[in-house]
Design a protein around this motif. Structure first.
Motif, PDB file in Angstrom:
ATOM      1  N   LEU A 107       1.098   1.908  -1.860  1.00  0.00           N
ATOM      2  CA  LEU A 107       0.592   1.169  -0.711  1.00  0.00           C
ATOM      3  C   LEU A 107       0.766  -0.313  -0.989  1.00  0.00           C
ATOM      4  N   THR A 108       1.207  -1.063   0.025  1.00  0.00           N
ATOM      5  CA  THR A 108       1.365  -2.509  -0.092  1.00  0.00           C
ATOM      6  C   THR A 108       0.582  -3.197   1.020  1.00  0.00           C
ATOM      7  N   LEU A 109      -0.206  -4.193   0.660  1.00  0.00           N
ATOM      8  CA  LEU A 109      -0.918  -5.036   1.628  1.00  0.00           C
ATOM      9  C   LEU A 109      -0.293  -6.421   1.592  1.00  0.00           C
ATOM     10  N   THR A 110      -0.071  -7.026   2.757  1.00  0.00           N
ATOM     11  CA  THR A 110       0.504  -8.367   2.807  1.00  0.00           C
ATOM     12  C   THR A 110      -0.300  -9.247   3.756  1.00  0.00           C
ATOM     13  N   THR A 111      -0.374 -10.551   3.422  1.00  0.00           N
ATOM     14  CA  THR A 111      -1.037 -11.522   4.295  1.00  0.00           C
ATOM     15  C   THR A 111      -0.469 -12.902   4.012  1.00  0.00           C
ATOM     16  N   CYS A 112      -0.852 -13.868   4.836  1.00  0.00           N
ATOM     17  CA  CYS A 112      -0.321 -15.222   4.697  1.00  0.00           C
ATOM     18  C   CYS A 112      -1.049 -16.021   3.616  1.00  0.00           C
ATOM     19  N   ASP A 113      -0.361 -17.005   3.079  1.00  0.00           N
ATOM     20  CA  ASP A 113      -0.917 -17.944   2.119  1.00  0.00           C
ATOM     21  C   ASP A 113      -0.216 -19.291   2.306  1.00  0.00           C
ATOM     22  N   PRO A 114      -0.937 -20.419   2.274  1.00  0.00           N
ATOM     23  CA  PRO A 114      -2.354 -20.588   1.991  1.00  0.00           C
ATOM     24  C   PRO A 114      -3.247 -20.049   3.121  1.00  0.00           C
ATOM     25  N   GLU A 115      -4.548 -20.229   2.946  1.00  0.00           N
ATOM     26  CA  GLU A 115      -5.509 -19.602   3.841  1.00  0.00           C
ATOM     27  C   GLU A 115      -5.272 -19.957   5.308  1.00  0.00           C
ATOM     28  N   TRP A 116      -4.937 -21.215   5.588  1.00  0.00           N
ATOM     29  CA  TRP A 116      -4.704 -21.631   6.966  1.00  0.00           C
ATOM     30  C   TRP A 116      -3.237 -21.948   7.216  1.00  0.00           C
ATOM     31  N   GLY A 117      -2.348 -21.403   6.407  1.00  0.00           N
ATOM     32  CA  GLY A 117      -0.920 -21.657   6.563  1.00  0.00           C
ATOM     33  C   GLY A 117      -0.137 -20.372   6.476  1.00  0.00           C
ATOM     34  N   SER A 118       1.187 -20.508   6.497  1.00  0.00           N
ATOM     35  CA  SER A 118       2.037 -19.312   6.440  1.00  0.00           C
ATOM     36  C   SER A 118       3.325 -19.554   5.664  1.00  0.00           C
ATOM     37  N   SER A 119       3.323 -20.551   4.782  1.00  0.00           N
ATOM     38  CA  SER A 119       4.529 -20.859   4.020  1.00  0.00           C
ATOM     39  C   SER A 119       4.824 -19.803   2.968  1.00  0.00           C
ATOM     40  N   HIS A 120       3.800 -19.067   2.545  1.00  0.00           N
ATOM     41  CA  HIS A 120       3.958 -18.043   1.518  1.00  0.00           C
ATOM     42  C   HIS A 120       3.245 -16.756   1.935  1.00  0.00           C
ATOM     43  N   ARG A 121       3.359 -15.748   1.115  1.00  0.00           N
ATOM     44  CA  ARG A 121       2.683 -14.479   1.346  1.00  0.00           C
ATOM     45  C   ARG A 121       1.939 -14.055   0.077  1.00  0.00           C
ATOM     46  N   LEU A 122       0.808 -13.406   0.270  1.00  0.00           N
ATOM     47  CA  LEU A 122       0.097 -12.746  -0.823  1.00  0.00           C
ATOM     48  C   LEU A 122       0.321 -11.246  -0.681  1.00  0.00           C
ATOM     49  N   ILE A 123       0.602 -10.614  -1.800  1.00  0.00           N
ATOM     50  CA  ILE A 123       0.926  -9.190  -1.816  1.00  0.00           C
ATOM     51  C   ILE A 123      -0.007  -8.466  -2.785  1.00  0.00           C
ATOM     52  N   ALA A 124      -0.493  -7.306  -2.367  1.00  0.00           N
ATOM     53  CA  ALA A 124      -1.259  -6.446  -3.273  1.00  0.00           C
ATOM     54  C   ALA A 124      -0.651  -5.053  -3.242  1.00  0.00           C
ATOM     55  N   TRP A 125      -0.438  -4.482  -4.422  1.00  0.00           N
ATOM     56  CA  TRP A 125       0.158  -3.152  -4.532  1.00  0.00           C
ATOM     57  C   TRP A 125      -0.855  -2.161  -5.095  1.00  0.00           C
ATOM     58  N   ALA A 126      -0.771  -0.932  -4.604  1.00  0.00           N
ATOM     59  CA  ALA A 126      -1.681   0.115  -5.061  1.00  0.00           C
ATOM     60  C   ALA A 126      -0.923   1.435  -5.147  1.00  0.00           C
ATOM     61  N   HIS A 127      -1.494   2.380  -5.900  1.00  0.00           N
ATOM     62  CA  HIS A 127      -0.912   3.719  -6.004  1.00  0.00           C
ATOM     63  C   HIS A 127      -1.929   4.738  -5.503  1.00  0.00           C
ATOM     64  N   LEU A 128      -1.445   5.876  -5.014  1.00  0.00           N
ATOM     65  CA  LEU A 128      -2.337   6.917  -4.524  1.00  0.00           C
ATOM     66  C   LEU A 128      -3.064   7.559  -5.695  1.00  0.00           C
ATOM     67  N   ASP A 129      -4.379   7.556  -5.618  1.00  0.00           N
ATOM     68  CA  ASP A 129      -5.212   8.057  -6.712  1.00  0.00           C
ATOM     69  C   ASP A 129      -5.825   9.419  -6.401  1.00  0.00           C
ATOM     70  N   ALA A 130      -6.175   9.662  -5.128  1.00  0.00           N
ATOM     71  CA  ALA A 130      -6.837  10.916  -4.776  1.00  0.00           C
ATOM     72  C   ALA A 130      -6.749  11.143  -3.273  1.00  0.00           C
ATOM     73  N   THR A 131      -6.850  12.415  -2.869  1.00  0.00           N
ATOM     74  CA  THR A 131      -6.936  12.781  -1.458  1.00  0.00           C
ATOM     75  C   THR A 131      -8.009  13.848  -1.300  1.00  0.00           C
ATOM     76  N   GLN A 132      -8.566  13.937  -0.101  1.00  0.00           N
ATOM     77  CA  GLN A 132      -9.503  15.006   0.212  1.00  0.00           C
ATOM     78  C   GLN A 132      -9.623  15.137   1.726  1.00  0.00           C
ATOM     79  N   PRO A 133      -9.929  16.326   2.219  1.00  0.00           N
ATOM     80  CA  PRO A 133     -10.099  16.504   3.661  1.00  0.00           C
ATOM     81  C   PRO A 133     -11.299  15.711   4.171  1.00  0.00           C
ATOM     82  N   VAL A 134     -11.240  15.252   5.404  1.00  0.00           N
ATOM     83  CA  VAL A 134     -12.378  14.507   5.958  1.00  0.00           C
ATOM     84  C   VAL A 134     -13.598  15.399   6.098  1.00  0.00           C
ATOM     85  N   THR A 135     -13.389  16.711   6.154  1.00  0.00           N
ATOM     86  CA  THR A 135     -14.507  17.640   6.259  1.00  0.00           C
ATOM     87  C   THR A 135     -15.365  17.646   4.999  1.00  0.00           C
TER      88      THR A 135
END
Length: 239
Positions: free
Chosen positions: A202-230
């Motif tokens: 999973l990758t999350l992306t957003t703008c950087d700096p806080e009130w600008g858009s010259s760069h991007r901040l990226i966070a990466w994650a891996h799937l750790d677990a799944t389960q039914p909503v029930t």
């Protein structure tokens, strides 16, 4: 023209300019948030209505690849329909950002879409699938969904549900800063992420700096677990 008239005219212009600046700030800080709140609630209501009628969506299947070990989504649900462009299909939760932080995920990352919630990059993986489920969101304005993005730390949970399954991802490293043209960050095996070989990412992306858009901040994650909503909410909400 007298000096008095010049001064008065200049003063009136300053007052007008000041009023316009104040109105713009109110729009950015307040009104976009109000609009986002209403739009987001509408997307959540639409999702709940879909799920109440058993409608779960997913992208068109990607070409089959090598089998992967690790957690697998529930196979009890019927084959899902394709994600509809501009429409919500999942809910995302990041406990690090607060117990009330929840945002709908919509298909595509167009400007109008990101005013209603988070946007799923078209062509990236489905929730829980092999590949890279990539999401964009505003850092500021329109509800400030990723305002606290720099607070993400390794091990933090990112929880996603499509109405039938909970997918718990875990952040692997602190946010990475790059430029908007660095599209490799949402590759199936995202470049510079440290991941080696195919996986469920999973990758999350957003703008950087806080009130600008010259760069991007990226966070990466891996799937750790799944389960039914029930089975109820996953433990990640309580850890």
């Amino acid at each position: 023209m007298s000096v008095r008239l010049i001064v008065r005219t200049f003063s009136e212009l300053c007052i007008t300019a000041g009023a316009l600046i104040i109105l713009f700030v109110v729009y950015v800080l307040f009104w976009t948030g109000v609009k986002a709140a209403g739009a987001t609630e509408g997307q959540i209501d639409e999702l709940q209505n879909q799920w109440a009628h058993g409608a779960v969506t997913a992208p068109a299947p990607a070409p089959s690849g090598p089998k992967q070990s690790g957690p697998k989504p529930s196979a009890s649900a019927p084959a899902p329909k394709a994600y509809r462009d501009g429409k919500p299909f999942a809910m995302l939760y990041i406990p690090r950002f607060g117990k009330d932080w929840e945002w709908p995920v919509l298909e595509n990352t167009k400007v109008r879409t990101l005013q209603k919630g988070l946007g799923h990059y078209r062509g990236t993986a489905a929730a829980g699938a092999t590949g890279n489920f990539a999401v964009a969101g505003h850092r500021r304005t329109y509800g400030d969904p990723f305002k606290d993005f720099p607070k993400l730390r390794p091990g933090d949970a990112v929880v996603l549900t499509d109405g039938t399954t909970w997918f718990t991802y875990r952040i692997d490293r602190k946010p990475y800063r790059t430029v908007p043209s660095d599209v490799g960050v949402i590759d199936p095996v995202p470049r510079k992420s440290g991941f080696e070989g195919p996986g469920r990412y999973l990758t999350l992306t957003t703008c950087d700096p806080e009130w600008g858009s010259s760069h991007r901040l990226i966070a990466w994650a891996h799937l750790d677990a799944t389960q039914p909503v029930t089975d109820g909410r996953p433990a990640a909400f309580h850890s």
